[in-house]
Design a protein around this motif. Sequence first.
Motif, PDB file in Angstrom:
ATOM      1  N   GLY A   1      -3.603   4.956  -2.097  1.00  0.00           N
ATOM      2  CA  GLY A   1      -4.696   5.568  -1.361  1.00  0.00           C
ATOM      3  C   GLY A   1      -4.169   6.422  -0.232  1.00  0.00           C
ATOM      4  O   GLY A   1      -3.114   7.037  -0.363  1.00  0.00           O
ATOM      5  N   VAL A   2      -4.897   6.450   0.849  1.00  0.00           N
ATOM      6  CA  VAL A   2      -4.510   7.268   1.998  1.00  0.00           C
ATOM      7  C   VAL A   2      -4.372   6.364   3.221  1.00  0.00           C
ATOM      8  O   VAL A   2      -5.253   5.555   3.494  1.00  0.00           O
ATOM      9  N   CYS A   3      -3.266   6.521   3.907  1.00  0.00           N
ATOM     10  CA  CYS A   3      -2.984   5.639   5.041  1.00  0.00           C
ATOM     11  C   CYS A   3      -3.665   6.112   6.318  1.00  0.00           C
ATOM     12  O   CYS A   3      -4.216   7.216   6.358  1.00  0.00           O
ATOM     13  N   SER A   4      -3.604   5.313   7.330  1.00  0.00           N
ATOM     14  CA  SER A   4      -4.327   5.610   8.571  1.00  0.00           C
ATOM     15  C   SER A   4      -3.728   6.794   9.336  1.00  0.00           C
ATOM     16  O   SER A   4      -4.371   7.346  10.220  1.00  0.00           O
TER      17      SER A   4
ATOM     18  N   PHE B   1       0.840  -1.181   0.000  1.00  0.00           N
ATOM     19  CA  PHE B   1       0.000   0.000   0.000  1.00  0.00           C
ATOM     20  C   PHE B   1       0.882   1.241   0.000  1.00  0.00           C
ATOM     21  O   PHE B   1       1.753   1.395   0.847  1.00  0.00           O
TER      22      PHE B   1
ATOM     23  N   GLU C   1      -0.723   8.113  -0.880  1.00  0.00           N
ATOM     24  CA  GLU C   1      -0.522   9.187  -1.859  1.00  0.00           C
ATOM     25  C   GLU C   1      -0.166  10.504  -1.187  1.00  0.00           C
ATOM     26  O   GLU C   1       0.314  11.418  -1.840  1.00  0.00           O
TER      27      GLU C   1
END
Lengths: 134, 134
Positions: free
Chosen positions: A129-132, A93, A96
């Motif tokens: 995508g966008v991480c936590s 993962f 972005e």
Amino acid sequence: MKEESYKQLLEQKGLKKTKVRITLLQHFMSIEHAQSYNDLQAALVNEVDKSTLYRSLASFEQAGIIHSINDHSGLTKYAFGQPPSQGNEHAHFVCEQCKMVYCMGKLAPLQLNVPKGFKTNKVQAILKGVCSDC
Amino acid sequence: MKEESYKQLLEQKGLKKTKVRITLLQHFMSIEHAQSYNDLQAALVNEVDKSTLYRSLASFEQAGIIHSINDHSGLTKYAFGQPPSQGNEHAHFVCEQCKMVYCMGKLAPLQLNVPKGFKTNKVQAILKGVCSDC
DNA sequence: AAATAAATGCAACTCTGTGGCATTTAAAAA
DNA sequence: TTTTTAAATGCCACAGAGTTGCATTTATTT
Ligand SMILES: [Mn+2]
Ligand SMILES: [Mn+2]
Ligand SMILES: [Zn+2]
Ligand SMILES: [Zn+2]
């Protein structure tokens, strides 16, 4: 994790327990996301030679201690743990926003239809995508 | 395909119809698999400058005529046609024997579970296996 | 403690790709 | 058709990631 465990792992893999390798392994085990050459140099405060670092990474990878990741950034990333292998695949993962790279859990076998005559042996998936943390 | 169509495409995209671009576009439309910089140089019998070729590829890509592919070989590949985009994804197939790279058909939306807090926007899949020619 | 083999550091190098700048060429204007 | 202009080309130098040869150092074996 105490110093002993790093040494044990190196010994178990038949690798000499050198200063560079112990520091490097310690670093890999203390962080959760993949590291570029530059990340590692920064973490080791630039006191290790470029060739040595690359060669250490190669040794670790061959021993199955770490695996390298192509995240399509142009820079190879390295992460602690076994590489995705047949029957034990995992995706990567890429955030972005912060650009960090994470190893995901076991990848469900993907159903990807290919044209007649093509035989798929493995699938490498990169999720963007966008991480936590972002 | 006749010469006119190449020129039409270039004009339609607002690109000057230069010798290099016409030859390059002609080549892209005549082959079925992705091309590296070196493949292209060979195809154009090395008579085009490195910068020019890279810049032409950049123009084509920006215009949506070709798309670039990271096949994890270290060399960027370029293929005719629109890039995989939201809702119109396609995977890339790398033959482990001949190393050729093919664009696959539309990719069925993959279901990949990520940890809590991660949000996946897109998936880039690379299939490795054996192509229909090998 | 001495011998051995592997790891390290250094420097030079390869390879992919980029950027500046003068010259050429395609397209637009006259 | 000729002139103008803006963009494309070629040449050259450069940047960045990664590799290799070789002398020196260090971990491990004897
Ligand atoms: Mn991983
Ligand atoms: Mn494609
Ligand atoms: Zn992030
Ligand atoms: Zn093949």
